[in-house]
Design an enzyme around this catalytic site. Structure first.
Site, mmCIF file in Angstrom:
data_model
loop_
_atom_site.group_PDB
_atom_site.id
_atom_site.type_symbol
_atom_site.label_atom_id
_atom_site.label_comp_id
_atom_site.label_asym_id
_atom_site.label_seq_id
_atom_site.Cartn_x
_atom_site.Cartn_y
_atom_site.Cartn_z
ATOM 1 N N ASP A 1 0.852 -1.182 0.000
ATOM 2 C CA ASP A 1 0.000 0.000 0.000
ATOM 3 C C ASP A 1 0.890 1.235 0.000
ATOM 4 O OD1 ASP A 1 -2.040 1.810 0.236
ATOM 5 O OD2 ASP A 1 -2.849 1.017 2.102
ATOM 6 N N ASP B 1 -3.360 2.562 -5.749
ATOM 7 C CA ASP B 1 -2.173 2.638 -4.891
ATOM 8 C C ASP B 1 -1.950 1.414 -4.025
ATOM 9 O OD1 ASP B 1 -4.343 3.010 -3.245
ATOM 10 O OD2 ASP B 1 -3.495 4.703 -2.140
ATOM 11 N N GLU B 2 -2.591 0.293 -4.331
ATOM 12 C CA GLU B 2 -2.349 -0.905 -3.529
ATOM 13 C C GLU B 2 -2.548 -2.153 -4.371
ATOM 14 O OE1 GLU B 2 -5.097 -1.432 -0.272
ATOM 15 O OE2 GLU B 2 -6.712 -0.458 -1.378
#
Length: 411
Positions: free
Chosen positions: A41, A134-135
């Site tokens: 993350d 974003d992860e």
């Protein structure tokens, strides 16, 4: 106790400093050398990218979001010290942190950075499942021989490589399944590296039930009314008791509280939906004005669909009134599409029927995603879609070469 040195990636037995480099940035866990499922993350991703590009903001509070009537898309950890959080109304965030620098989101820039990081992950294993911009989840089982090191060491090196080459930081969770890996990644942010193995039930037991994915404020209140506020209390319910107290979803919820998760890392699984929305500077009630706000959102959703090579088989129109009442309208499509004009034409009649009250927000989402090869094929009743798709490809090519502003299309 097996220990990972995050400075040199050595894994060693012992309680002192790293025997290889003398470092003290260490992670200790009995299973750190054997676990293979990771969750990565990015830390405060949008704000971190902006700070990377504007070094003068490094130690200052930064909020990425819309105007005073918008919401916080992301905020840095300095802003979080003042109580600012993602999805918070901007006016509230600015009251809490009046000195913050506010930056409008630049989604194409963030997507480009995300692609760089994803490419670095895919060099470690083909089993990378993006979960958002974003992860991602990774399965590194069987890669130790390839990399000459266990997954924990490989992930530690990746975190440093991302920070050095891309300029943002990541937090890593390592566990025996996807659920525990995600929960671990949240435990030590930013620049974290946390591990949950067989100890997951006991480690999670004292935590508030709201840490579990899918347990939102409404469910937290419902559980509290039953006297359940901690993960351990929920985990203690057997299937029968969980169903009696919580309905058909109860057994699965109790299993999550015990850290159980049978999902595999699936690199081909697409996102469930793709959407875009905007909050107006002042409330809008006129259907024509609402349509003008809807068009650029359809363009944004179309760009994301084409970038991810998927298509929408259905749409969802979202409207929020000036009184913060939200209504969603499901829209069926006759055929999958990723063309903005097709989405706009399908949503505009629904928008006109819904018009009347003053709205502060409008959004459009692509749902029931299907492979991009099924998009805009046309048939005997629709011979124009393939031509429109070809025209869109030409527009995309021009924008890629000369910038997004080279061609603008009106309503």
């Amino acid at each position: 106790m097996p220990t990972l040195c995050r400075l040199c990636d050595a894994i060693f037995e012992g309680d002192g400093a790293c025997p290889r480099c003398g470092g003290a940035w260490l992670v200790r866990h009995s299973e750190i050398a054997t676990l293979t499922i990771a969750h990565i993350d990015c830390d405060a991703f949008f704000a971190s990218v902006e700070k990377r590009d504007r070094p003068e903001l490094r130690d200052l509070p930064v909020i990425v979001g819309g105007g005073t009537r918008g919401v916080v898309a992301a905020c840095c950890y300095v802003a979080r010290l003042s109580g600012v959080r993602s999805a918070m109304p901007m006016f509230k965030a600015l009251k809490l942190c009046p000195d913050a620098t506010v930056i409008r989101p630049d989604i194409p820039k963030y997507a480009g950075v995300a692609r760089e990081i994803r490419a670095m992950m895919e060099r470690l294993t083909p089993l990378v499942q993006p979960l958002s911009i974003d992860e991602a989840a990774l399965d590194l089982a069987g890669t130790a021989a390839l990399h000459g090191a266990p997954p924990a060491a490989v992930l530690s090196r990746l975190a440093r490589d991302v920070e050095r080459e891309v300029g943002v930081t990541v937090s890593i969770g390592l566990a025996q399944n996807r659920l525990c890996a995600k929960l671990a990644a949240e435990r030590d942010k930013p620049r974290g590296f946390a591990v949950l193995g067989a100890d997951a039930p006991s480690v999670l037991a004292p935590e508030a039930v709201g840490i579990l994915p899918g347990v939102g404020p409404a469910l937290v209140r419902r559980l509290a009314a039953l006297g359940i506020t901690r993960v351990g209390q929920l985990a203690s319910l057997d299937s029968r008791a969980a169903r009696l107290k919580l309905g058909d979803d109860g057994p699965a919820l109790a299993a999550r509280a015990r850290g159980e998760d049978a999902r595999a890392v699936d690199p081909v699984q697409a996102a469930k939906s793709i959407s875009a929305e905007t909050t107006f500077g002042s409330d809008i009630s006129d259907p024509a004005d609402l349509a003008r706000e809807l068009w650029p959102l359809c363009e944004r959703v179309g760009r994301r669909l084409r970038a991810e090579d998927v298509a929408a088989a259905a749409l969802v129109l979202k409207l929020k009134t000036a009184r913060f009442e939200t209504a969603t309208h499901a829209i069926r499509l006759t055929a999958p599409t990723r063309l903005p004009e097709t989405m706009f034409e399908a949503a505009r009649p629904v928008l006109q029927r819904a018009a009347g009250p003053a709205f502060r927000l409008i959004g459009i989402g692509a749902a029931r995603l299907v492979p991009g090869t099924l998009a805009d094929q046309g048939d005997l009743m629709d011979r124009d879609s393939p031509r429109r798709a070809a025209r869109q490809e030409a527009v995309d090519a021009l924008r890629a070469k000369f910038g997004t502003g080279i061609i603008r299309r009106g309503v």
